[in-house]
Design an enzyme around this catalytic site. Structure first.
Site, PDB file in Angstrom:
ATOM      1  N   CYS A 154       8.691   6.582  -6.745  1.00 32.92           N
ATOM      2  CA  CYS A 154       7.705   5.554  -7.095  1.00 32.92           C
ATOM      3  C   CYS A 154       6.880   6.089  -8.269  1.00 32.92           C
ATOM      4  O   CYS A 154       7.305   7.027  -8.938  1.00 32.92           O
ATOM      5  CB  CYS A 154       6.847   5.151  -5.897  1.00 32.92           C
TER       6      CYS A 154
ATOM      7  N   ASN B  45       4.071   9.088  -6.240  1.00 32.93           N
ATOM      8  CA  ASN B  45       4.624   9.883  -5.141  1.00 32.93           C
ATOM      9  C   ASN B  45       3.586  10.190  -4.055  1.00 32.93           C
ATOM     10  O   ASN B  45       3.597  11.240  -3.450  1.00 32.93           O
ATOM     11  CB  ASN B  45       5.264  11.173  -5.675  1.00 32.93           C
TER      12      ASN B  45
ATOM     13  N   CYS C 252       2.390   7.092  -2.072  1.00 29.95           N
ATOM     14  CA  CYS C 252       2.419   5.931  -1.171  1.00 29.95           C
ATOM     15  C   CYS C 252       3.852   5.537  -0.801  1.00 29.95           C
ATOM     16  O   CYS C 252       4.330   5.849   0.274  1.00 29.95           O
ATOM     17  CB  CYS C 252       1.696   4.731  -1.799  1.00 29.95           C
ATOM     18  N   ARG C 253       4.517   4.865  -1.720  1.00 29.02           N
ATOM     19  CA  ARG C 253       5.813   4.273  -1.387  1.00 29.02           C
ATOM     20  C   ARG C 253       6.932   5.283  -1.198  1.00 29.02           C
ATOM     21  O   ARG C 253       7.664   5.231  -0.198  1.00 29.02           O
ATOM     22  CB  ARG C 253       6.196   3.248  -2.466  1.00 29.02           C
ATOM     23  N   SER C 254       7.119   6.200  -2.153  1.00 26.55           N
ATOM     24  CA  SER C 254       8.257   7.124  -2.028  1.00 26.55           C
ATOM     25  C   SER C 254       8.116   8.108  -0.866  1.00 26.55           C
ATOM     26  O   SER C 254       9.094   8.344  -0.156  1.00 26.55           O
ATOM     27  CB  SER C 254       8.573   7.825  -3.350  1.00 26.55           C
TER      28      SER C 254
ATOM     29  N   ASP D 215       3.250  -1.946  -4.808  1.00 26.31           N
ATOM     30  CA  ASP D 215       2.374  -0.779  -4.731  1.00 26.31           C
ATOM     31  C   ASP D 215       1.111  -1.186  -3.979  1.00 26.31           C
ATOM     32  O   ASP D 215       0.343  -2.016  -4.467  1.00 26.31           O
ATOM     33  CB  ASP D 215       2.029  -0.283  -6.137  1.00 26.31           C
TER      34      ASP D 215
END
Length: 166
Positions: A15, A18, A20-22, A132
């Site tokens: 993301c 690095n 939140c999402r990934s 995001d």
């Protein structure tokens, strides 16, 4: 899906920062891998396309949303590097901007078949990108966890046959 001769299949979730999402995708995938007892066959990591949060732990709001599903988020943020193209079998971008940023580092186009959008593995959601949640509220973080659970389950189904053959 992708031919593979090594012992462990290497997945990299990417993301922007690095945090939140990934790392959520990495934590969810590790959770699913343990449930299916594939820990010796599939390895996961995550990275960001930016250097904003290098060394930071996953966002506390993301960690709380994952914990509601009994999923642990671990690790420290790092930036995606050109060496990741060689090390990983599949690179999963959370959104189209991340996807383009990754491909920009592949000047020869040699690795483009390794890079995919995470939502292309969803079976329950129609989203094309993982939003995001950084500037949003609690519901946004919960939604990202649900979306990534769907995508990770689809991803795991798509690689399990390939991994179990080796």
């Amino acid at each position: 899906m992708i031919g593979h001769d090594f012992m462990a299949y290497q997945l990299l979730f990417v993301c922007l920062g690095n945090i939140c999402r990934s790392p959520s995708a990495e934590g969810i995938m590790n959770h699913l891998i343990q449930e299916k007892e594939l820990g010796d066959r599939i390895m996961c990591d995550s990275a960001g396309t930016s250097s904003y949060h290098i060394g930071s732990s996953p966002d506390r709001r993301m960690t709380a949303a994952a914990k509601l599903r009994d999923i642990a988020l671990e690790g420290q943020a790092r930036q995606f590097t050109v060496a990741d193209f060689e090390e990983f079998d599949l690179i999963l971008a959370m959104d189209k901007d991340n996807y383009q940023d990754i491909l920009r580092l592949d000047s020869t186009g040699r690795y483009k078949d390794k890079v995919r959008l995470m939502c292309s593995f969803c079976t329950q959601h129609d989203d094309e990108e993982v939003p995001d949640p950084y500037y949003g509220g609690t519901e946004g973080f919960k939604y990202v966890i649900d979306l990534l659970l769907d995508a990770c389950e689809g991803l795991l189904d798509s690689i399990r046959a390939d991994v179990s053959e080796h």
